[in-house]
Design a protein around this motif. Structure first.
Motif, PDB file in Angstrom:
ATOM      1  N   TRP A  32       1.193  -0.970  -0.363  1.00  0.00           N
ATOM      2  CA  TRP A  32      -0.062  -0.123   0.189  1.00  0.00           C
ATOM      3  C   TRP A  32       0.982   1.114  -0.069  1.00  0.00           C
ATOM      4  N   PRO A  33       1.345   1.489  -1.300  1.00  0.00           N
ATOM      5  CA  PRO A  33       2.160   3.355  -1.480  1.00  0.00           C
ATOM      6  C   PRO A  33       2.044   3.737  -0.394  1.00  0.00           C
ATOM      7  N   ASP A  34       0.795   3.886  -0.875  1.00  0.00           N
ATOM      8  CA  ASP A  34       0.375   5.702  -0.480  1.00  0.00           C
ATOM      9  C   ASP A  34       0.261   5.267   0.861  1.00  0.00           C
ATOM     10  N   ALA A  35      -0.562   4.693   1.000  1.00  0.00           N
ATOM     11  CA  ALA A  35      -0.687   4.648   3.034  1.00  0.00           C
ATOM     12  C   ALA A  35       0.401   4.813   3.541  1.00  0.00           C
ATOM     13  N   GLY A  36       1.817   4.195   3.623  1.00  0.00           N
ATOM     14  CA  GLY A  36       2.745   3.958   3.359  1.00  0.00           C
ATOM     15  C   GLY A  36       3.877   5.412   3.814  1.00  0.00           C
ATOM     16  N   THR A  37       3.861   5.755   2.095  1.00  0.00           N
ATOM     17  CA  THR A  37       4.374   7.684   2.150  1.00  0.00           C
ATOM     18  C   THR A  37       3.167   8.254   3.481  1.00  0.00           C
ATOM     19  N   GLN A  40       5.120   8.800   7.384  1.00  0.00           N
ATOM     20  CA  GLN A  40       6.403   9.567   7.048  1.00  0.00           C
ATOM     21  C   GLN A  40       6.262  10.038   8.928  1.00  0.00           C
ATOM     22  N   PRO A  41       5.130  11.028   9.199  1.00  0.00           N
ATOM     23  CA  PRO A  41       5.437  11.805  10.205  1.00  0.00           C
ATOM     24  C   PRO A  41       5.580  10.831  11.678  1.00  0.00           C
ATOM     25  N   LEU A  42       5.533   9.490  11.959  1.00  0.00           N
ATOM     26  CA  LEU A  42       5.622   8.543  12.825  1.00  0.00           C
ATOM     27  C   LEU A  42       7.427   8.451  13.603  1.00  0.00           C
ATOM     28  N   GLY A  43       8.061   8.648  12.035  1.00  0.00           N
ATOM     29  CA  GLY A  43       9.601   8.298  11.685  1.00  0.00           C
ATOM     30  C   GLY A  43       9.280   9.980  12.541  1.00  0.00           C
ATOM     31  N   ASP A  44       9.297  10.516  12.208  1.00  0.00           N
ATOM     32  CA  ASP A  44       9.828  12.095  12.193  1.00  0.00           C
ATOM     33  C   ASP A  44       9.510  12.923  13.896  1.00  0.00           C
ATOM     34  N   GLY A  45       8.394  12.338  13.932  1.00  0.00           N
ATOM     35  CA  GLY A  45       8.473  12.736  15.307  1.00  0.00           C
ATOM     36  C   GLY A  45       8.955  11.943  16.376  1.00  0.00           C
ATOM     37  N   PHE A  46       9.520  10.565  16.605  1.00  0.00           N
ATOM     38  CA  PHE A  46       9.896  10.049  17.324  1.00  0.00           C
ATOM     39  C   PHE A  46      11.355  11.065  17.288  1.00  0.00           C
ATOM     40  N   THR A  47      12.324  11.020  16.380  1.00  0.00           N
ATOM     41  CA  THR A  47      13.170  12.076  16.116  1.00  0.00           C
ATOM     42  C   THR A  47      13.097  12.987  16.568  1.00  0.00           C
ATOM     43  N   ARG A  48      12.433  14.054  16.640  1.00  0.00           N
ATOM     44  CA  ARG A  48      12.007  15.458  17.224  1.00  0.00           C
ATOM     45  C   ARG A  48      12.122  15.171  18.696  1.00  0.00           C
ATOM     46  N   SER A 211       6.815   4.169   4.725  1.00  0.00           N
ATOM     47  CA  SER A 211       7.323   5.646   3.975  1.00  0.00           C
ATOM     48  C   SER A 211       8.755   5.320   2.535  1.00  0.00           C
ATOM     49  N   LEU A 212       8.900   4.987   3.192  1.00  0.00           N
ATOM     50  CA  LEU A 212      10.569   5.109   2.259  1.00  0.00           C
ATOM     51  C   LEU A 212       9.952   4.074   1.168  1.00  0.00           C
ATOM     52  N   ILE A 213       9.637   2.832   1.544  1.00  0.00           N
ATOM     53  CA  ILE A 213       9.186   1.914   0.401  1.00  0.00           C
ATOM     54  C   ILE A 213       7.911   2.219  -0.117  1.00  0.00           C
ATOM     55  N   GLY A 214       7.460   3.084   0.469  1.00  0.00           N
ATOM     56  CA  GLY A 214       6.035   3.694  -0.356  1.00  0.00           C
ATOM     57  C   GLY A 214       6.793   4.475  -1.478  1.00  0.00           C
ATOM     58  N   GLN A 215       7.054   5.341  -0.976  1.00  0.00           N
ATOM     59  CA  GLN A 215       7.890   6.517  -2.104  1.00  0.00           C
ATOM     60  C   GLN A 215       8.737   6.785  -2.517  1.00  0.00           C
ATOM     61  N   TYR A 216       9.862   5.250  -2.742  1.00  0.00           N
ATOM     62  CA  TYR A 216      10.938   4.856  -4.251  1.00  0.00           C
ATOM     63  C   TYR A 216      10.219   3.874  -4.226  1.00  0.00           C
ATOM     64  N   GLY A 217       9.392   2.711  -3.691  1.00  0.00           N
ATOM     65  CA  GLY A 217       9.739   1.249  -4.084  1.00  0.00           C
ATOM     66  C   GLY A 217      10.734   1.016  -4.533  1.00  0.00           C
ATOM     67  N   LEU A 218      11.023   0.044  -4.863  1.00  0.00           N
ATOM     68  CA  LEU A 218      11.661  -1.565  -4.786  1.00  0.00           C
ATOM     69  C   LEU A 218      12.568  -1.067  -6.143  1.00  0.00           C
ATOM     70  N   THR A 271      15.343   4.679  11.212  1.00  0.00           N
ATOM     71  CA  THR A 271      14.562   5.851  11.052  1.00  0.00           C
ATOM     72  C   THR A 271      15.540   6.879   9.738  1.00  0.00           C
ATOM     73  N   ALA A 272      17.070   6.013   9.310  1.00  0.00           N
ATOM     74  CA  ALA A 272      18.040   6.076   8.555  1.00  0.00           C
ATOM     75  C   ALA A 272      18.153   8.014   9.437  1.00  0.00           C
TER      76      ALA A 272
END
Length: 447
Positions: A32-37, A40-48, A211-218, A271-272
Motif C-alpha cells: 500500500w504505497p500511498d498509505a506507507g508514504t 512518515q510523521p511517525l518517524g519524524d515525530g520520534f526523531t523530534r 514511507s521509504l518503500i512507499g515513496q521509492y519502491g524497490l 529511522t535513517a
C-alpha cells in the motif's frame, strides 16, 4: 513453547520489536504505497522527541566529565587527538571510495544527457541553502546566547558552552558545591526521559520504513544497482579496516560492539538517522568503560567532523556522475576532488541536502561536470541513508574508544567484559588516569 518464547521476546526485547516493525513497514510500503508514504510523521515525530534531549544531555555529560577529570588540559588533548583521528579516517574513506569507483566504474555505460536533467530539482532538495565556508562554520560554532544554543539544538555551540562551564567549575572549586551534583541529577533525569521515548522506537521504525518503500519502491535498486552495490561494498570494506584498527589500538572487537549496541544500530538504520541513538550510544559507551569527558566530547563532535559514510558516498557519487555523462577525470582532477571533499564534507550534519550541496560544489570546482548532472543521484540518495548512517555511527564510536585509549580514559578490562556480555556493575567506571596530569585529584566539591 516456541510461540511463548517469541511472544516474550516481542514483549521484552527492543531489538525484536524494532526488527518486526521494520519488516512490517517494508510490507505495508510495498503493498500500500500511498498509505506507507503517509506514515512518515511517525518517524519524524520520534526523531523530534530525541532531538529535544540531545543538547541538554551533551551539556551535562561534558560538564561532569571535565569536572570529574579535574584537568582541562587533558580535555584539550582529547579534542586535538579526536580531530586528528577524524581527519585521517574521513580522508581514508574518501580515497577508498575513489579507488573503488575507478576500478568498478558504476556510471560507465549510462550515457546520461545533462540537458535532459532538471537542475532545479537539486535546489528543491537542498531548500536553496549552501554549505558554510570555513569562517562561517567556526563562527556558527560559537554561541550568540546560552538560550539560543539550546533552542537551535546546535551541538557544537552547546559543546563550547559546556567547556566554559566545566572550566569555571574547576576554577571555582568549593565555592559552588551544589552545582555539579545538580548537573548530574539533571543528566539522570534526561537519561530516564530517553528511556521513555525509546519505547516508541518500533512505531518510528515502522513509519519510516513504510514511507521509504512507499515513496521509492524497490525499482530504484534495479536502476542504480551497480552504484548501490559499490557504495555498500566500500562501506563494508571500510568497516572491516576500522575493526582491524580498533583491535590493534585497543584490543576490542567491533563485532562485539555491534552486538552490544544492536538495538541502537537497528533503530538508526530503521529511522535513517544516527541522531536518534546518540543519547543511548553515549550511555552505552560510558557503561563500556569510556570516561565521561571522552564520550561527551568525541561522539558529538564526530557528528559534525567524522562523517565517514558520507565521505564514501560523496567520492563514489562524484565519479559516478562524471562517468554517467562521459567525463573522464584525470588524476590531478581526482586529487582536486579529494581536497574539495575534505573541506565540504565537514560540518554537513544538520544542513538540508548537504550531500547535494557538496557534490554541486565539487562539480563547480572541477568545471568539467555539468551542474545539472548532480540530479542523477536524486532517485538513489534516500537508499544510501542506511549505508551512511551505519558507517558514520560506527566510525564515531570507534573514535571514542581509540581516543579514550590514547588518553588513558578507557577502562579496557571493563570494556572487554561489557562487550563480551559479561555481568558488570551498572554505573560506568571512572578509569584511573595514566599520566601525571590526570592523576591530580579533582578540585570540585562534587567530584
Amino acid at each position: 513453547m516456541l510461540i511463548r518464547r517469541a511472544a516474550r521476546l516481542l514483549r521484552t526485547s527492543l531489538f525484536t520489536q524494532v526488527a518486526v516493525a521494520l519488516v512490517l513497514g517494508v510490507i505495508v510500503g510495498r503493498l500500500w504505497p500511498d498509505a506507507g508514504t503517509s506514515l512518515q510523521p511517525l518517524g519524524d515525530g520520534f526523531t523530534r522527541l530525541i532531538k529535544t534531549v540531545i543538547a541538554p544531555l551533551v551539556f551535562c555529560v561534558v560538564v561532569t566529565g571535565i569536572a570529574k577529570a579535574g584537568n582541562l588540559k587533558a580535555f584539550g588533548r582529547i579534542g586535538v587527538k579526536a580531530l586528528v583521528w577524524f581527519e585521517v579516517a574521513s580522508t581514508f574513506a574518501l580515497l577508498i571510495g575513489l579507488v573503488a569507483a575507478n576500478v568498478i566504474g558504476p556510471g560507465n555505460g549510462m550515457h546520461a544527457d545533462p540537458a535532459k536533467l532538471d537542475p532545479s530539482a537539486v535546489d528543491t532538495k537542498t531548500g536553496g541553502g549552501h554549505l558554510l565556508s570555513t569562517s562561517e562554520f567556526i563562527l556558527n560554532a560559537l554561541p550568540t546566547s546560552a538560550v539560543g544554543a539550546f533552542a537551535d539544538n546546535s551541538v557544537l555551540q552547546v559543546l563550547v558552552l559546556a567547556c566554559l562551564v566545566g572550566a569555571a567549575l574547576l576554577h571555582l572549586g568549593t565555592k559552588v558545591p551544589a552545582v555539579l551534583p545538580a548537573v548530574e541529577q539533571v543528566q539522570d533525569v534526561i537519561f530516564t526521559v530517553v528511556g521513555y521515548v525509546m519505547r516508541l522506537a518500533p512505531i518510528a521504525v515502522f513509519g519510516a520504513a513504510a514511507s521509504l518503500i512507499g515513496q521509492y519502491g524497490l525499482k530504484v535498486i534495479t536502476t542504480y544497482g551497480k552504484l548501490i552495490a559499490v557504495c555498500y561494498a566500500v562501506a563494508l570494506l571500510f568497516l572491516v579496516l576500522l575493526a582491524v584498527a580498533l583491535r590493534l589500538l585497543t584490543g576490542l572487537s567491533l563485532w562485539q560492539f555491534v552486538r552490544y549496541t544492536r538495538e541502537e544500530m537497528l533503530l538508526a538504520l530503521g529511522t535513517a538517522s544516527s541522531e536518534t541513538v546518540m543519547p543511548r550510544m553515549m550511555e552505552k559507551l560510558r557503561a563500556a568503560g569510556c570516561r565521561d569527558d571522552a564520550v561527551g566530547l568525541v561522539l558529538p563532535t564526530g557528528y559534525s567532523f567524522n562523517l565517514d559514510g558520507a565521505s564514501i558516498y560523496l567520492s563514489v557519487g562524484t565519479l559516478f556522475i562524471a562517468q554517467a555523462v562521459g567525463v573522464d577525470l584525470s588524476l590531478s582532477q581526482q586529487i582536486t576532488v579529494v581536497l574539495v571533499l575534505m573541506l565540504t564534507s565537514k560540518g554537513m550534519a544538520g544542513v538540508p541536502g548537504s550531500a547535494f550541496l557538496a557534490l554541486s560544489a565539487t562539480a563547480s570546482t572541477l568545471g568539467v561536470i555539468p551542474a545539472g548532472a548532480v540530479a542523477l543521484l536524486l532517485g538513489v540518495d534516500r537508499i544510501m541513508d542506511s549505508m551512511r548512517v551505519a558507517t558514520n555511527l560506527l566510525g564515531n564510536c570507534v573514535a571514542v574508544f581509540v581516543v579514550s585509549r590514547w588518553e588513558g580514559a578507557l577502562d579496557t578490562e571493563r570494556a572487554r567484559s561489557v562487550l563480551a556480555g559479561e555481568s558488570v556493575a551498572d554505573a560506568p567506571s571512572e578509569p584511573a588516569a595514566q599520566d601525571e596530569a590526570q592523576e591530580e585529584q579533582p578540585v570540585t566539591a562534587g567530584g
